[in-house]
Write a protein that holds these residues in place. Structure first.
Motif, PDB file in Angstrom:
ATOM      1  N   SER A 169      12.639  11.756   0.668  1.00 14.68           N
ATOM      2  CA  SER A 169      13.183  12.164   1.965  1.00 14.68           C
ATOM      3  C   SER A 169      12.309  13.236   2.605  1.00 14.68           C
ATOM      4  O   SER A 169      12.339  13.426   3.815  1.00 14.68           O
ATOM      5  CB  SER A 169      14.622  12.668   1.810  1.00 14.68           C
ATOM      6  OG  SER A 169      14.664  13.753   0.903  1.00 14.68           O
ATOM      7  N   GLU A 170      11.494  13.917   1.787  1.00 13.24           N
ATOM      8  CA  GLU A 170      10.610  14.970   2.292  1.00 13.24           C
ATOM      9  C   GLU A 170       9.262  14.422   2.763  1.00 13.24           C
ATOM     10  O   GLU A 170       8.390  15.183   3.173  1.00 13.24           O
ATOM     11  CB  GLU A 170      10.399  16.032   1.217  1.00 13.24           C
ATOM     12  CG  GLU A 170      11.691  16.733   0.812  1.00 13.24           C
ATOM     13  CD  GLU A 170      11.514  17.635  -0.407  1.00 13.24           C
ATOM     14  OE1 GLU A 170      10.370  17.903  -0.815  1.00 13.24           O
ATOM     15  OE2 GLU A 170      12.550  18.045  -0.957  1.00 13.24           O
ATOM     16  N   GLY A 171       9.053  13.098   2.655  1.00 13.41           N
ATOM     17  CA  GLY A 171       7.786  12.512   3.096  1.00 13.41           C
ATOM     18  C   GLY A 171       7.274  11.485   2.117  1.00 13.41           C
ATOM     19  O   GLY A 171       8.009  11.023   1.236  1.00 13.41           O
ATOM     20  N   CYS A 172       6.006  11.141   2.260  1.00 16.96           N
ATOM     21  CA  CYS A 172       5.354  10.161   1.391  1.00 16.96           C
ATOM     22  C   CYS A 172       4.048  10.750   0.870  1.00 16.96           C
ATOM     23  O   CYS A 172       3.383  11.511   1.569  1.00 16.96           O
ATOM     24  CB  CYS A 172       5.025   8.885   2.165  1.00 16.96           C
ATOM     25  SG  CYS A 172       6.460   7.986   2.754  1.00 16.96           S
ATOM     26  N   PRO A 175       8.353  13.778  -2.978  1.00 23.86           N
ATOM     27  CA  PRO A 175       7.463  12.647  -3.210  1.00 23.86           C
ATOM     28  C   PRO A 175       6.277  12.939  -4.124  1.00 23.86           C
ATOM     29  O   PRO A 175       5.410  12.080  -4.304  1.00 23.86           O
ATOM     30  CB  PRO A 175       6.988  12.302  -1.796  1.00 23.86           C
ATOM     31  CG  PRO A 175       6.959  13.620  -1.099  1.00 23.86           C
ATOM     32  CD  PRO A 175       8.137  14.393  -1.670  1.00 23.86           C
ATOM     33  N   GLU A 176       6.215  14.111  -4.724  1.00 26.22           N
ATOM     34  CA  GLU A 176       5.086  14.455  -5.584  1.00 26.22           C
ATOM     35  C   GLU A 176       4.998  13.482  -6.762  1.00 26.22           C
ATOM     36  O   GLU A 176       5.953  13.317  -7.532  1.00 26.22           O
ATOM     37  CB  GLU A 176       5.241  15.886  -6.111  1.00 26.22           C
ATOM     38  CG  GLU A 176       4.077  16.370  -6.944  1.00 26.22           C
ATOM     39  CD  GLU A 176       2.763  16.433  -6.185  1.00 26.22           C
ATOM     40  OE1 GLU A 176       1.713  16.248  -6.828  1.00 26.22           O
ATOM     41  OE2 GLU A 176       2.765  16.679  -4.951  1.00 26.22           O
ATOM     42  N   PRO A 177       3.851  12.792  -6.932  1.00 23.42           N
ATOM     43  CA  PRO A 177       3.704  11.832  -8.031  1.00 23.42           C
ATOM     44  C   PRO A 177       3.759  12.531  -9.391  1.00 23.42           C
ATOM     45  O   PRO A 177       3.217  13.624  -9.564  1.00 23.42           O
ATOM     46  CB  PRO A 177       2.320  11.224  -7.794  1.00 23.42           C
ATOM     47  CG  PRO A 177       2.036  11.474  -6.338  1.00 23.42           C
ATOM     48  CD  PRO A 177       2.702  12.778  -6.032  1.00 23.42           C
ATOM     49  N   SER A 178       4.383  11.863 -10.345  1.00 25.82           N
ATOM     50  CA  SER A 178       4.481  12.396 -11.705  1.00 25.82           C
ATOM     51  C   SER A 178       3.328  11.866 -12.552  1.00 25.82           C
ATOM     52  O   SER A 178       2.600  10.952 -12.142  1.00 25.82           O
ATOM     53  CB  SER A 178       5.806  11.963 -12.330  1.00 25.82           C
ATOM     54  OG  SER A 178       5.801  10.556 -12.544  1.00 25.82           O
ATOM     55  N   ALA A 179       3.188  12.426 -13.750  1.00 28.56           N
ATOM     56  CA  ALA A 179       2.171  11.933 -14.686  1.00 28.56           C
ATOM     57  C   ALA A 179       2.460  10.471 -15.036  1.00 28.56           C
ATOM     58  O   ALA A 179       1.536   9.662 -15.162  1.00 28.56           O
ATOM     59  CB  ALA A 179       2.152  12.805 -15.935  1.00 28.56           C
ATOM     60  N   ALA A 180       3.750  10.113 -15.176  1.00 25.67           N
ATOM     61  CA  ALA A 180       4.117   8.720 -15.469  1.00 25.67           C
ATOM     62  C   ALA A 180       3.729   7.803 -14.310  1.00 25.67           C
ATOM     63  O   ALA A 180       3.283   6.674 -14.535  1.00 25.67           O
ATOM     64  CB  ALA A 180       5.619   8.618 -15.753  1.00 25.67           C
TER      65      ALA A 180
END
Length: 165
Positions: A153-156, A121-126
């Protein structure tokens, strides 16, 4: 969902499964409960619970889905809508369409939501760029972006919790 396979438990908010169910039926039941928790008029008072409902609804897609929870001025749900579908690692988001839907629903605030099919769930630069753009454009019509949640699936991950909004 087959309601005949469920019965109310002894404690409020609990249920007993009264017949064998498949994994697909369990997922369907969980998704039905999650949709109910994001139904019109429900106040989102605990973001962590909203994360769980959104994760149940979006984590198993094999493609990106960009959704919006439209809220009234008291942060009660007006509706939850999937607006855009993409590929395994991207979804095109059209700010004009997001604004149009928010105005049609007479929303005072929104929670942006999308999934990462990779599970991370890691946010991207986009993700950060489209969030800033939507926050700017929605702000012009006095609609607050109160969070952008990335589901895997690993979280939010919550932009608000990270201090990005």
């Amino acid at each position: 969902m087959n309601h005949r396979k469920l019965s109310a438990g002894e404690t409020a908010g609990t249920y007993r499964i009264t017949a064998p169910v498949t994994e697909a039926e369990l997922l369907s039941i969980a998704q039905a409960f999650a949709r109910r928790r994001l139904a019109r008029g429900r106040k989102i008072s605990q973001p962590a619970l909203a994360f769980k409902y959104l994760q149940v609804l979006l984590q198993d897609y094999e493609h990106e889905v960009f959704s919006v929870v439209f809220l009234d001025s008291q942060h009660r749900v007006i509706c939850f809508e999937e607006l855009f579908r993409g590929t395994i690692d991207a979804a095109s988001v059209y700010p004009r369409e997001v604004v149009k839907c928010a105005l049609e629903h007479n929303a005072a605030a929104v929670i942006l939501v999308h999934n990462h099919p990779s599970g991370d769930p890691e946010p991207s630069a986009a993700d950060r760029r489209i969030t800033a753009r939507l926050q700017e454009i929605l702000g012009l019509v006095e609609i607050r972006v109160i969070d952008h949640i990335v589901v895997g699936s690993e979280g939010c991950e919550s932009f608000a919790e990270r201090g990005w909004l």
